[in-house]
Design an enzyme around this catalytic site. Structure first.
Site, short mmCIF file in Angstrom:
data_model
loop_
_atom_site.label_atom_id
_atom_site.label_comp_id
_atom_site.label_asym_id
_atom_site.label_seq_id
_atom_site.Cartn_x
_atom_site.Cartn_y
_atom_site.Cartn_z
N GLU A 88 0.81 -1.34 -0.08
CA GLU A 88 0.15 0.04 0.13
C GLU A 88 0.86 1.29 -0.14
O GLU A 88 0.50 2.28 -0.44
CB GLU A 88 -0.90 -0.11 1.25
N GLU B 299 -4.42 -9.82 3.66
CA GLU B 299 -5.28 -9.38 4.84
C GLU B 299 -6.41 -10.34 5.26
O GLU B 299 -6.89 -10.39 6.48
CB GLU B 299 -5.79 -7.89 4.80
#
Ligand SMILES: NC(=O)c1ccc[n+]([C@@H]2O[C@H](COP(=O)([O-])OP(=O)(O)OC[C@H]3O[C@@H](n4cnc5c(N)ncnc54)[C@H](O)[C@@H]3O)[C@@H](O)[C@H]2O)c1
Length: 701
Positions: A106, A126
């Protein structure tokens, strides 16, 4: 003041930002602070043409700091920081290497260009923790590669390599040679060619294709039954097509914070940390060091001995296996060879690596060849007299200080230790079948095992790639002891008229990897029967106890190995077929032992299997057999296919409430009597005091 975790130096007009937060450059609060300082420094410096982000050590930012999960939400802080990357006003590139997961990916998405060393792995895993990317990943990734490909990564959680990332389109180039030098050259060239600021936020996402979303939803339901994170991720990623980035990020934050509060995420994070906690042993002096293990020894080259030998060889440790006859040894080593060969055929191992591993395994018929072993694991047949004789021989040949371990599942290791002159070196190392695959290792200390011996066995788990859980001697240790009540009720319900499929399906639908009756078929019905016959004194006087097994065994139904057990199997196929013959045998047995028929709802199947399992865990805790409640959860999550997203049996008990479990035990005690349904004293005490397990453990610490 300690060294900052991020620093900047200016190389010919390029601000080179270096992140140095060992061991794996996680984004912590401290690192975020230092990055803000770096951006202030860059803003205050004249003549900067571009910026490059690199990391010291073995990897680029590998992810967020998971321990922040349980604290206050951090997403807003991430958003602010990542906006500083994106809005730096200069072309900014990330040069990545190693394992770049979650927050690492990210951070790079907030840069304008992304470069990678060959061999770099990228992933957004995740969902495996019950959440989804929460630091911009769901909004920025679709802007770069579209919704479909983003969801491939986010829903599967599977990593891609550098070449794959270029193909997907979120990495601009693979840099061979020195990464920093090559990336600087790439950036300088790009700037010279007129490439400037390229903000991901300025890009747009093609309108949503409902069919694509449905495809991913179907996949998510299949991959993660009973779970919500991946489905929620799909909705949030889809929002990237309609919301401007800033609004999309707020939506992402809202939704990811809801996920973090879910039982699914709390359970998965609990197991994640529980698996890292097991090595901590309260009461073991801090200065106790493990002994060096450079050479292993194994007695018995059967199912378990062979698998354990593979664990040593896979770790690069030489190991000698002793068996009683040349035929047995040849057969055992042949199985090991065939296992490696099948890995080669499936592309999981090169022929060269297979040869290296096989060369580390030496067969022998002479116990004297174990004289150099630092750890010897006995995996001969399950008989006390035989194991005592083996240990007496080991006592004679093993070097001083060698760990003498047994892989027994049922025998009293305290008694076994009386066969040697050095009981302080005797310990249980209980591997699970197949030993080269299953991650769980129960380590069992006797009354006499030394602290050093315990430390050595626990630490050896690391190179052997096992998750060790420490237990004390008792029948069945932690895992199999809890299995007794669970399996007992499953068998009892088929005697009462439930079909094996009805019982197994209820358990599988709830989340167990495999229904327990199918497990018996896989392991061999005879295995369970033999354990029960040879340990008859360990079981309560209940004529219906494990009688479904006996009925099948007496009719020669041994499970998958001969194509018939609780189910029927076709040759070379593990599909379970219902078999009226099995039902008939079980019905006849029920009549013979006087079990009354009963209707079973799905709820009853679950309660009757799970409550005794949990109840036994409370006894294990009150007796001090397990060090802590979370260790019990690890045993069942790592060794018995208990759904990780329910957190293990004791975490699950806390989520449904201890009173629910207690009342359930009383409900069935009223129906079936107290022999199997007496609530554990600790469970009763906690319910009466209105406490959770965590509170009890806190008070005990
Ligand atoms: N199979 C499982 O699922 C499992 C799981 C955990 C623990 N265990 C335990 O592991 C042990 C081994 O089980 P297994 O399934 O591998 O058995 P196995 O029958 O496959 O293998 C036993 C091996 O030990 C050898 N052996 C017997 N006596 C010996 C002696 N005196 N010296 C040297 N070798 C000798 C045999 O020749 C054979 O090769 C048992 O104690 C069992 O309870 C088994």
């Amino acid at each position: 003041m300690s060294k900052p975790l991020a620093s900047v130096e200016f190389v010919d007009g390029i601000a080179v930002i270096t992140i140095d937060n060992p061991p794996v450059n996680n984004i912590s609060i401290a690192l975020r602070g230092d990055l803000h300082t770096v951006f202030d420094q860059i803003a205050a410096t004249a003549g900067v043409r571009g910026a490059l982000v690199v990391c010291a050590g073995n990897t680029f930012v590998s992810g967020a700091d998971i321990s922040e999960f349980s604290g206050p939400p951090q997403e807003e802080a991430y958003r602010e920081l990542f906006f500083r990357f994106e809005n730096i006003g200069l072309p900014i590139a990330a040069a990545m290497h190693g394992t770049v997961f979650g927050g690492g990916v990210e951070i790079s998405l907030a840069c304008h260009y992304r470069l990678a060393a060959p061999g770099t792995r990228f992933g957004l895993p995740e969902v495996t923790l019950g959440i989804f990317p929460g630091a911009g990943g769901t909004q920025r990734m679709p802007r770069l590669i579209g919704i479909d490909k983003s969801l491939d990564m986010i829903v599967s959680g599977k990593p891609v390599d550098a070449a794959g990332a270029v193909e997907l389109g979120f990495v601009d180039a693979v840099i061979t040679g020195d990464l920093r030098t090559g990336a600087l050259a790439w950036l300088n060239e790009a700037i010279a060619a007129g490439k400037g600021v390229r903000r991901t936020s300025d890009m747009t996402v093609a309108p949503v294709d409902e069919a694509v979303l449905e495809k991913h939803r179907a996949n998510a339901r299949k991959l993660y039954p009973n779970r919500a994170a991946a489905l929620a991720a799909i909705d949030v990623v889809a929002a990237s097509a309609r919301l401007p980035l800033a609004e999309g990020l707020v939506f992402e934050t809202e939704q990811v914070n809801l996920r973090k509060e879910s039982v699914e995420s709390r359970a998965l994070v609990h197991v994640f940390f529980a698996e890292r906690e097991t090595r901590k042993i309260p009461g073991l002096p801090a200065d106790v060091k493990s002994r060096k293990v450079l050479q292993g020894g194994i007695v018995g080259s059967g199912t378990m001995g062979g698998g354990i030998a593979m664990c040593f060889a896979n770790a690069g440790l030489p190991v000698t296996i002793v068996d009683i006859s040349a035929e047995a040894l040849q057969r055992g080593l042949g199985v090991v060879d065939a296992n490696y060969e099948s890995m080669v055929k499936r592309g999981r191992l090169t022929a060269e690596d297979k040869a290296k591993r096989m060369a580390l395994i030496t067969g022998s018929l002479d116990y004297a060849d174990l004289a150099n072993a630092d750890v010897i694991i006995e995996a001969a047949v399950e008989r006390m007299d035989l194991k005592k004789a083996v240990f007496a021989k080991l006592d004679a040949v093993a070097k001083p200080g060698a760990v003498l371990a047994t892989n027994t599942s049922t025998l009293d290791i305290d008694e076994l230790a009386t066969a040697v002159s050095r009981p302080q070196d005797v310990i249980g190392m209980h591997f699970f079948s197949p030993a080269n695959v299953m991650p769980l290792l129960e380590v069992i200390r006797t009354k006499s095992t030394s602290a050093e011996c315990i430390r050595t066995a626990m630490d050896l788990a690391k190179p052997l790639r096992k998750t060790p859980v420490l237990a004390r001697v008792c029948y069945g240790f932690i895992g199999n002891r809890m299995m007794e009540g669970y399996a007992r009720e499953a068998q009892r319900m088929v005697l009462e008229g439930a079909t094996p499929r009805q019982v197994d399906s209820a358990l599988e639908k709830w989340g167990m990897a495999m229904g327990i009756l199918a497990v018996f078929d896989m392991a061999g019905v005879d295995v369970g029967v033999n354990v029960h016959k040879s340990n008859a004194d360990q079981y309560p006087p209940d004529p219906s106890y494990y009688q479904a097994d006996i009925a099948l065994y007496d009719a020669g139904r041994l499970g998958q190995k001969n194509g018939k057990g609780y189910y029927r199997y076709e040759k070379g196929d593990r599909t379970r077929y219902d078999d009226p013959v099995a039902l008939e045998l079980i019905r006849a047995k029920a009549a013979a032992v006087g079990v009354a028929p009963r209707e079973h709802t799905e709820e009853e199947v679950l309660e009757r299997c799970l409550y005794p399992l949990i109840n036994e865990a409370f006894r294990i805790l009150e007796e001090g057999v397990a060090v802590r409640a979370s260790d019990v959860d690890v045993v069942w999550a790592a060794g018995y296919g208990f759904p990780r997203y329910r957190g293990g049996p004791l975490f699950y008990a806390d989520t449904i409430g201890l009173k629910t479990v207690y009342d359930g035990m009383l409900k069935y005690r009223d129906i079936f009597g107290p022999m199997h349904w007496q609530p554990a004293a600790l469970l009763e005490q906690l319910v009466k005091e209105g406490k959770t397990l965590a509170q009890w453990e806190g008070a005990r610490a």
